[in-house]
Write a protein that holds these residues in place. Sequence first.
Motif, PDB file in Angstrom:
ATOM      1  N   ILE A  57       0.838  -1.208   0.000  1.00 40.62           N
ATOM      2  CA  ILE A  57       0.000   0.000   0.000  1.00 40.62           C
ATOM      3  C   ILE A  57       0.869   1.252   0.000  1.00 40.62           C
ATOM      4  CG2 ILE A  57      -1.547   1.411   1.431  1.00 40.62           C
ATOM      5  CD1 ILE A  57      -2.958  -1.198   2.251  1.00 40.62           C
ATOM      6  N   GLY A  58       1.846   1.295   0.890  1.00 39.43           N
ATOM      7  CA  GLY A  58       2.699   2.479   0.986  1.00 39.43           C
ATOM      8  C   GLY A  58       3.417   2.790  -0.312  1.00 39.43           C
ATOM      9  N   ILE A  59       4.006   1.757  -0.933  1.00 41.55           N
ATOM     10  CA  ILE A  59       4.768   1.978  -2.158  1.00 41.55           C
ATOM     11  C   ILE A  59       3.853   2.336  -3.322  1.00 41.55           C
ATOM     12  CG2 ILE A  59       6.306   0.910  -3.847  1.00 41.55           C
ATOM     13  CD1 ILE A  59       7.574   1.606  -1.118  1.00 41.55           C
ATOM     14  N   LEU A  60       2.707   1.665  -3.444  1.00 40.03           N
ATOM     15  CA  LEU A  60       1.820   1.945  -4.572  1.00 40.03           C
ATOM     16  C   LEU A  60       1.135   3.306  -4.444  1.00 40.03           C
ATOM     17  CD1 LEU A  60       0.159  -1.471  -5.467  1.00 40.03           C
ATOM     18  CD2 LEU A  60       2.188  -0.380  -6.444  1.00 40.03           C
ATOM     19  N   ILE A  77      -6.321   2.632  -4.491  1.00 40.73           N
ATOM     20  CA  ILE A  77      -5.276   1.632  -4.239  1.00 40.73           C
ATOM     21  C   ILE A  77      -5.460   0.995  -2.866  1.00 40.73           C
ATOM     22  CG2 ILE A  77      -2.808   1.385  -3.741  1.00 40.73           C
ATOM     23  CD1 ILE A  77      -2.337   3.441  -6.002  1.00 40.73           C
ATOM     24  N   SER A  78      -5.655   1.816  -1.845  1.00 37.66           N
ATOM     25  CA  SER A  78      -5.793   1.296  -0.481  1.00 37.66           C
ATOM     26  C   SER A  78      -7.022   0.402  -0.345  1.00 37.66           C
ATOM     27  CB  SER A  78      -5.886   2.459   0.514  1.00 37.66           C
ATOM     28  OG  SER A  78      -4.761   3.296   0.428  1.00 37.66           O
ATOM     29  N   SER A  79      -8.142   0.837  -0.883  1.00 39.42           N
ATOM     30  CA  SER A  79      -9.376   0.062  -0.743  1.00 39.42           C
ATOM     31  C   SER A  79      -9.290  -1.257  -1.499  1.00 39.42           C
ATOM     32  CB  SER A  79     -10.578   0.879  -1.206  1.00 39.42           C
ATOM     33  OG  SER A  79     -10.439   1.298  -2.546  1.00 39.42           O
ATOM     34  N   LEU A  80      -8.704  -1.261  -2.696  1.00 38.38           N
ATOM     35  CA  LEU A  80      -8.583  -2.502  -3.452  1.00 38.38           C
ATOM     36  C   LEU A  80      -7.716  -3.525  -2.725  1.00 38.38           C
ATOM     37  CD1 LEU A  80      -8.189  -1.250  -7.159  1.00 38.38           C
ATOM     38  CD2 LEU A  80     -10.152  -2.429  -6.145  1.00 38.38           C
ATOM     39  N   LEU A  81      -6.601  -3.070  -2.184  1.00 30.03           N
ATOM     40  CA  LEU A  81      -5.711  -3.989  -1.475  1.00 30.03           C
ATOM     41  C   LEU A  81      -6.326  -4.477  -0.166  1.00 30.03           C
ATOM     42  CD1 LEU A  81      -2.313  -2.229  -2.192  1.00 30.03           C
ATOM     43  CD2 LEU A  81      -2.920  -4.558  -2.852  1.00 30.03           C
ATOM     44  N   LEU A  82      -6.946  -3.579   0.589  1.00 30.56           N
ATOM     45  CA  LEU A  82      -7.557  -3.982   1.859  1.00 30.56           C
ATOM     46  C   LEU A  82      -8.789  -4.853   1.640  1.00 30.56           C
ATOM     47  CD1 LEU A  82      -7.160  -0.728   3.992  1.00 30.56           C
ATOM     48  CD2 LEU A  82      -5.845  -2.856   4.149  1.00 30.56           C
ATOM     49  N   LEU A  83      -9.549  -4.599   0.588  1.00 29.99           N
ATOM     50  CA  LEU A  83     -10.675  -5.477   0.253  1.00 29.99           C
ATOM     51  C   LEU A  83     -10.177  -6.895  -0.007  1.00 29.99           C
ATOM     52  CD1 LEU A  83     -12.873  -3.277  -2.119  1.00 29.99           C
ATOM     53  CD2 LEU A  83     -13.642  -4.356   0.009  1.00 29.99           C
ATOM     54  N   GLY A  87     -11.476  -7.997   3.400  1.00 26.22           N
ATOM     55  CA  GLY A  87     -12.871  -8.072   2.990  1.00 26.22           C
ATOM     56  C   GLY A  87     -13.596  -6.738   3.029  1.00 26.22           C
ATOM     57  N   ASN A  88     -14.872  -6.806   2.662  1.00 24.67           N
ATOM     58  CA  ASN A  88     -15.717  -5.614   2.571  1.00 24.67           C
ATOM     59  C   ASN A  88     -16.296  -5.285   3.945  1.00 24.67           C
ATOM     60  OD1 ASN A  88     -17.369  -3.545   1.787  1.00 24.67           O
ATOM     61  ND2 ASN A  88     -18.786  -4.797   0.620  1.00 24.67           N
ATOM     62  N   SER A  89     -15.575  -4.468   4.687  1.00 28.25           N
ATOM     63  CA  SER A  89     -16.009  -4.069   6.026  1.00 28.25           C
ATOM     64  C   SER A  89     -15.910  -2.560   6.161  1.00 28.25           C
ATOM     65  CB  SER A  89     -15.133  -4.735   7.091  1.00 28.25           C
ATOM     66  OG  SER A  89     -13.782  -4.273   6.997  1.00 28.25           O
ATOM     67  N   TRP A  90     -16.584  -2.018   7.172  1.00 22.89           N
ATOM     68  CA  TRP A  90     -16.521  -0.568   7.370  1.00 22.89           C
ATOM     69  C   TRP A  90     -15.105  -0.117   7.690  1.00 22.89           C
ATOM     70  CZ3 TRP A  90     -14.912   1.494  12.016  1.00 22.89           C
ATOM     71  CH2 TRP A  90     -14.926   0.641  13.128  1.00 22.89           C
ATOM     72  N   GLN A  91     -14.313  -1.021   8.348  1.00 24.79           N
ATOM     73  CA  GLN A  91     -12.924  -0.666   8.639  1.00 24.79           C
ATOM     74  C   GLN A  91     -12.121  -0.460   7.350  1.00 24.79           C
ATOM     75  OE1 GLN A  91     -14.532  -3.245  10.066  1.00 24.79           O
ATOM     76  NE2 GLN A  91     -13.914  -3.525  12.209  1.00 24.79           N
ATOM     77  N   THR A  92     -12.395  -1.308   6.358  1.00 22.32           N
ATOM     78  CA  THR A  92     -11.680  -1.198   5.080  1.00 22.32           C
ATOM     79  C   THR A  92     -11.885   0.175   4.458  1.00 22.32           C
ATOM     80  OG1 THR A  92     -11.729  -3.569   4.579  1.00 22.32           O
ATOM     81  CG2 THR A  92     -11.607  -2.051   2.704  1.00 22.32           C
ATOM     82  N   TRP A  93     -13.124   0.631   4.421  1.00 19.61           N
ATOM     83  CA  TRP A  93     -13.424   1.912   3.780  1.00 19.61           C
ATOM     84  C   TRP A  93     -12.925   3.096   4.606  1.00 19.61           C
ATOM     85  CZ3 TRP A  93     -14.232   0.910  -0.946  1.00 19.61           C
ATOM     86  CH2 TRP A  93     -14.907  -0.250  -1.326  1.00 19.61           C
ATOM     87  N   LEU A  94     -13.073   3.012   5.923  1.00 14.78           N
ATOM     88  CA  LEU A  94     -12.622   4.109   6.785  1.00 14.78           C
ATOM     89  C   LEU A  94     -11.104   4.257   6.740  1.00 14.78           C
ATOM     90  CD1 LEU A  94     -13.337   6.315   8.801  1.00 14.78           C
ATOM     91  CD2 LEU A  94     -13.206   4.599  10.632  1.00 14.78           C
ATOM     92  N   VAL A  95     -10.416   3.132   6.817  1.00 16.63           N
ATOM     93  CA  VAL A  95      -8.950   3.164   6.788  1.00 16.63           C
ATOM     94  C   VAL A  95      -8.457   3.662   5.424  1.00 16.63           C
ATOM     95  CG1 VAL A  95      -6.862   1.737   6.839  1.00 16.63           C
ATOM     96  CG2 VAL A  95      -8.655   1.397   8.550  1.00 16.63           C
ATOM     97  N   LEU A 111      -4.460   2.223  12.327  1.00 14.32           N
ATOM     98  CA  LEU A 111      -5.920   2.317  12.376  1.00 14.32           C
ATOM     99  C   LEU A 111      -6.576   0.934  12.373  1.00 14.32           C
ATOM    100  CD1 LEU A 111      -6.946   5.312  10.087  1.00 14.32           C
ATOM    101  CD2 LEU A 111      -7.297   5.058  12.555  1.00 14.32           C
ATOM    102  N   ASN A 112      -6.070   0.038  11.553  1.00 17.96           N
ATOM    103  CA  ASN A 112      -6.630  -1.308  11.535  1.00 17.96           C
ATOM    104  C   ASN A 112      -6.410  -2.028  12.859  1.00 17.96           C
ATOM    105  OD1 ASN A 112      -8.154  -2.062   9.261  1.00 17.96           O
ATOM    106  ND2 ASN A 112      -6.331  -2.156   7.984  1.00 17.96           N
ATOM    107  N   SER A 113      -5.286  -1.745  13.511  1.00 21.48           N
ATOM    108  CA  SER A 113      -5.030  -2.336  14.830  1.00 21.48           C
ATOM    109  C   SER A 113      -6.011  -1.803  15.865  1.00 21.48           C
ATOM    110  CB  SER A 113      -3.591  -2.037  15.265  1.00 21.48           C
ATOM    111  OG  SER A 113      -2.658  -2.585  14.369  1.00 21.48           O
ATOM    112  N   VAL A 114      -6.261  -0.502  15.801  1.00 21.68           N
ATOM    113  CA  VAL A 114      -7.190   0.133  16.755  1.00 21.68           C
ATOM    114  C   VAL A 114      -8.626  -0.281  16.496  1.00 21.68           C
ATOM    115  CG1 VAL A 114      -8.142   2.349  17.498  1.00 21.68           C
ATOM    116  CG2 VAL A 114      -5.676   2.111  17.186  1.00 21.68           C
ATOM    117  N   LEU A 115      -8.999  -0.332  15.212  1.00 23.68           N
ATOM    118  CA  LEU A 115     -10.393  -0.596  14.839  1.00 23.68           C
ATOM    119  C   LEU A 115     -10.731  -2.073  14.720  1.00 23.68           C
ATOM    120  CD1 LEU A 115     -10.753   2.141  12.055  1.00 23.68           C
ATOM    121  CD2 LEU A 115     -11.578   2.272  14.441  1.00 23.68           C
ATOM    122  N   GLY A 116      -9.691  -2.898  14.795  1.00 21.75           N
ATOM    123  CA  GLY A 116      -9.939  -4.331  14.693  1.00 21.75           C
ATOM    124  C   GLY A 116     -10.215  -4.802  13.285  1.00 21.75           C
ATOM    125  N   GLY A 117      -9.578  -4.164  12.302  1.00 15.76           N
ATOM    126  CA  GLY A 117      -9.785  -4.516  10.905  1.00 15.76           C
ATOM    127  C   GLY A 117      -9.066  -5.769  10.496  1.00 15.76           C
TER     128      GLY A 117
END
Length: 232
Positions: free
Chosen positions: A127-130, A173-179, A183-191, A226-232
Amino acid sequence: MLDSLSNTLNLPVIWLQIAIVAAWVGVVGLVALGASQNQADAEIVRKIVHVGTGNVILLAWWLQIPAWLGIAASIFFSIVTLVSYRFPLLPGIDSVGRKSLGTFFYAVSIGVLIAIFWQQYPYYAVIGILVMTWGDGLAALIGQRWGTHPYKVGGIQKSWEGSITMCWVSFVISSLLLLNVQGNSWQTWLVSIAIALIATALEAFSRLGIDNLTVPLGSAIVGFWLNSVLGG
């Protein structure tokens, strides 16, 4: 698949991994050289290299390149880019005396992200590099060509067109990789939104190419935290 190919060619897997990555970098170099010889703008040539080489991180992830190899490559290219600021080792990418360490920071950021995330969470390094590769690269091109609404941040001039491009590309980029990973969760979109906003802000405040370090590190670290805090 790689193991099977390695056995067929009677080559250790590590050499096959290196050969594939080297072949990709060679193709990028040839495309950039062709563009340069066809009188393409120097900035276009630089962005071909910027985007093309950044995508190596996807190959490295797919091929499961060991962390030590990625870090070693980062150190090697960091040294090469530093030397190139004094001597024309990379003509068309860096000009001698150019007041920017962007290419050096680019190489360093890859090594740092691999060192931090590669063993357990390689997708944050990706994610960071892309985000840096595509977001920053396209933002620069669009801002320079179609940036008709400039703004200044601490004496640094940017354009709204470039910054919007940076934000949108970073989000995609972030949403595609995290999806793909969580998966499709509110954490994915928020992060993904948070990564996009942070990356855009870091790019807007950049001087002397420092965004090639702050954008990838900031994007990856914010996403992980954020994913660590939100439990993503």
